[in-house]
Design a protein around this motif. Structure first.
Motif, PDB file in Angstrom:
ATOM      1  N   TYR A 232      78.708  30.211  13.842  1.00 14.15           N
ATOM      2  CA  TYR A 232      78.172  31.367  13.250  1.00 14.15           C
ATOM      3  C   TYR A 232      77.593  32.148  14.030  1.00 14.15           C
ATOM      4  O   TYR A 232      77.679  32.893  15.457  1.00 14.15           O
ATOM      5  CB  TYR A 232      77.520  31.717  11.815  1.00 14.15           C
ATOM      6  CG  TYR A 232      77.091  33.325  11.451  1.00 14.15           C
ATOM      7  CD1 TYR A 232      77.821  34.516  10.954  1.00 14.15           C
ATOM      8  CD2 TYR A 232      76.088  33.826  12.525  1.00 14.15           C
ATOM      9  CE1 TYR A 232      77.449  35.396  10.622  1.00 14.15           C
ATOM     10  CE2 TYR A 232      75.467  35.744  11.856  1.00 14.15           C
ATOM     11  CZ  TYR A 232      76.731  36.015  11.328  1.00 14.15           C
ATOM     12  OH  TYR A 232      76.652  37.477  11.588  1.00 14.15           O
ATOM     13  N   LEU A 233      77.189  31.292  15.014  1.00 16.09           N
ATOM     14  CA  LEU A 233      75.692  31.940  16.323  1.00 16.09           C
ATOM     15  C   LEU A 233      76.684  31.947  17.454  1.00 16.09           C
ATOM     16  O   LEU A 233      76.360  32.394  18.049  1.00 16.09           O
ATOM     17  CB  LEU A 233      74.650  30.413  16.366  1.00 16.09           C
ATOM     18  CG  LEU A 233      73.708  31.085  17.615  1.00 16.09           C
ATOM     19  CD1 LEU A 233      72.876  31.472  17.007  1.00 16.09           C
ATOM     20  CD2 LEU A 233      72.804  29.063  17.276  1.00 16.09           C
ATOM     21  N   VAL A 364      67.456  31.007  13.585  1.00 17.81           N
ATOM     22  CA  VAL A 364      68.525  29.444  12.171  1.00 17.81           C
ATOM     23  C   VAL A 364      67.323  28.939  11.679  1.00 17.81           C
ATOM     24  O   VAL A 364      66.492  28.680  12.722  1.00 17.81           O
ATOM     25  CB  VAL A 364      69.386  29.514  13.145  1.00 17.81           C
ATOM     26  CG1 VAL A 364      70.027  28.342  12.679  1.00 17.81           C
ATOM     27  CG2 VAL A 364      70.565  29.715  14.538  1.00 17.81           C
ATOM     28  N   TYR A 398      71.925  41.226   9.667  1.00 17.48           N
ATOM     29  CA  TYR A 398      73.517  40.858   9.997  1.00 17.48           C
ATOM     30  C   TYR A 398      72.704  39.131   9.307  1.00 17.48           C
ATOM     31  O   TYR A 398      71.684  38.231   9.242  1.00 17.48           O
ATOM     32  CB  TYR A 398      73.912  40.286  11.128  1.00 17.48           C
ATOM     33  CG  TYR A 398      72.550  41.138  12.954  1.00 17.48           C
ATOM     34  CD1 TYR A 398      72.259  42.037  13.069  1.00 17.48           C
ATOM     35  CD2 TYR A 398      71.667  39.201  12.461  1.00 17.48           C
ATOM     36  CE1 TYR A 398      71.380  41.591  13.828  1.00 17.48           C
ATOM     37  CE2 TYR A 398      70.565  39.331  13.400  1.00 17.48           C
ATOM     38  CZ  TYR A 398      69.866  41.099  14.103  1.00 17.48           C
ATOM     39  OH  TYR A 398      69.047  40.852  15.591  1.00 17.48           O
ATOM     40  N   GLY A 399      74.049  37.996   9.240  1.00 18.33           N
ATOM     41  CA  GLY A 399      73.234  37.156   9.387  1.00 18.33           C
ATOM     42  C   GLY A 399      73.902  36.621   7.506  1.00 18.33           C
ATOM     43  O   GLY A 399      74.417  37.431   7.170  1.00 18.33           O
ATOM     44  N   ILE A 418      70.669  32.045   8.980  1.00 13.36           N
ATOM     45  CA  ILE A 418      70.827  32.869   9.790  1.00 13.36           C
ATOM     46  C   ILE A 418      70.808  33.902   9.687  1.00 13.36           C
ATOM     47  O   ILE A 418      70.977  34.954   8.970  1.00 13.36           O
ATOM     48  CB  ILE A 418      72.189  32.206  10.708  1.00 13.36           C
ATOM     49  CG1 ILE A 418      71.759  32.759  11.997  1.00 13.36           C
ATOM     50  CG2 ILE A 418      72.919  32.688  10.263  1.00 13.36           C
ATOM     51  CD1 ILE A 418      72.989  32.202  13.395  1.00 13.36           C
ATOM     52  N   GLY A 419      69.111  34.934  10.050  1.00 17.70           N
ATOM     53  CA  GLY A 419      69.134  35.584   9.432  1.00 17.70           C
ATOM     54  C   GLY A 419      67.130  35.946  10.530  1.00 17.70           C
ATOM     55  O   GLY A 419      66.330  34.844  11.158  1.00 17.70           O
TER      56      GLY A 419
END
Length: 473
Positions: A232-233, A364, A398-399, A418-419
């Protein structure tokens, strides 16, 4: 410096603990040992850089620069549409001066306030073990009941053709060298897609660099248990949001300082202003005479148990020199555990719940068990961060937040996110996992609102079927 003594003065004292290295592990161990009534000497070889990696070229200066870069980026890219109309200008030298001021402030706090208040003495010089109960610094041999080795680590330099020459000529820099830059390069290629490469890549992008990240493994953050975080990153954040050029499954085959080129395993040659090496760190064990006193070393790292003891009863080790995680958070606990065991307290560190964090944007964080959705032992729930009111208000919707629940007990056993503020929320997850928080118990908790930390609770409520923020599926 009021805590400083000479080698001759140190020889005249019988010390309970001599600590070699003044970084996170060494400094915290020295303070804790002194709190417990021990007579402590702290030895540091670098007079110009007491405080070790974290304070000088690691977590502290990185966070200051990320803080400044985040504000610059927000002002120049987003907030102009929300009423903050400011002509944001970047003064890199002023930013780095602010970073240096923070470092000096922290070092002064310890050397002029904390250490003197606990009676800790400090000696500058190159230390080596003369025996299990003595340390040699210059011509002085200092007797001690116990020794703690906390000499830290240094950037790993990969055996890539041209890298050594590039380092000598300034075309290639390490993560340590980065903090001595006097300008931000227009373009940079980062070798390594782990935490260091991602954090510095995020920072450099926000300061205007064209960034390329090259990672030999098939994803960013390859050491993180949950592969979805790195994927995702790389795709949603680095490539789509920021336009960073991420090359996974790719290696650097040659660095050409003469032509400022980097050749990749794909056959491509990339022209850049700088190359940043971020492929990890290696323990500083050279020159300590570890073999001479029988301390076990494996793959360059000092072997320790959960009590921070080596195989030699009077010698302890803590921090990066042990090769365990190489995180300041772990170094701190290892150092304190060592000090308490020296003082006769049976203390240990739990390596089963060490949070892994990357201070990118979004951040993260990961701790505990990672599992797939089809694993019969666990229930995996992923909560989108888009519905968190504070995330929306802060322009960071997001995330996602993922939790892993043990099916039988309904206990939370894993957390991966992740956010925004993931680095803070993961600490709440550590407490929840450590104390066996269940899905039923989470319904009784009242959190302040709206806060980012609610994302952990929201994910657990989603797993239990009681989440009220999402539409019916």
């Amino acid at each position: 410096m009021s805590v400083e003594i000479t080698g001759r003065e140190a020889e005249g004292t019988r010390w309970d603990l001599v600590v070699i290295g003044s970084g996170t592990a060494g400094a915290d161990a020295a303070v804790r040992a002194a709190q417990l009534g021990l007579k402590v000497l702290l030895i540091e070889r670098n007079r110009d850089r007491p405080g070790g990696t974290c304070v000088n070229v690691g977590c502290v200066p990185t966070k200051k620069l990320l803080y400044l870069a985040d504000h610059y980026h927000e002002l120049s890219k987003y907030l102009v549409n929300e009423g903050l109309i400011i002509d944001a200008k970047l003064d890199v030298k002023a930013m780095f001066r602010a970073k240096d001021q923070l470092i000096s402030q922290i070092i002064a706090w310890y050397t002029f306030r904390v250490f003197p208040s606990w009676g800790i003495k400090m000696l500058f010089g190159e230390a080596r073990l003369a025996s299990p109960n003595s340390v040699k610094v210059g011509d002085s041999v200092i007797e001690t009941k116990n020794v703690l080795i906390a000499t830290g680590s240094r950037p790993k330099v990969p055996p890539i053709r041209g890298v050594e020459e590039g380092l000598r000529r300034g075309f290639v820099i390490t993560s340590d060298d980065f903090f001595s830059l006097d300008s931000i390069p227009d373009s940079i290629l980062i070798i390594g897609g782990g935490a260091i490469g991602v954090e510095l890549g995020t920072l450099l992008h926000k300061l205007g660099s064209k960034v390329i990240i090259v990672e030999i493994m098939d994803r960013l953050l390859p050491t993180f248990a949950d592969a979805e975080l790195g994927n995702y990153l790389a795709n949603r954040v680095m490539r789509e949001m920021y336009g960073v050029d991420v090359r996974v499954g790719t290696s650097v085959t040659e660095v050409d300082p003469d032509n400022r080129l980097v050749r990749l395993s794909s056959g491509e040659a990339v022209k850049v202003d700088k190359v940043l090496v971020a492929v990890g760190r290696v323990p500083n064990t050279e020159g300590l005479n570890l073999e001479g006193v029988g301390v076990e070393v494996k793959n360059g790292a000092i072997m320790v148990d959960d009590h921070s003891r080596t195989n030699v009863p009077s010698i302890y080790a803590a921090g990066d020199v042990t090769g365990k995680y190489m995180l300041a958070s772990v170094a701190k606990v290892q150092g304190i555990v060592a000090a308490e065991n020296v003082a006769g307290i049976n203390s240990r560190i739990d390596y089963n719940l060490v949070p892994m964090v990357v201070f990118s944007d979004p951040e993260v964080a990961s701790v505990g068990i990672a599992a797939s959705k089809d694993d019969p032992k666990y229930m995996v729930t992923k909560m989108p961060n888009t519905i968190n009111y504070r995330a929306i208000a802060y322009n960071k919707p997001y995330g996602w937040t993922k939790i892993v629940i043990e099916r039988g007990s309904k206990r939370v056993v894993g957390f991966h996110m992740i956010g925004p503020w993931a680095s803070e929320i993961v600490n709440t997850a550590v407490i929840a996992i450590k104390n066996g928080l269940t899905l039923d118990e989470v319904k009784e908790l009242v959190f302040s609102h709206p806060v980012f930390t609610e994302l952990l609770i929201d994910a657990m409520e989603l797993a239990s079927g009681s989440n009220v923020y999402l539409p019916k599926r």
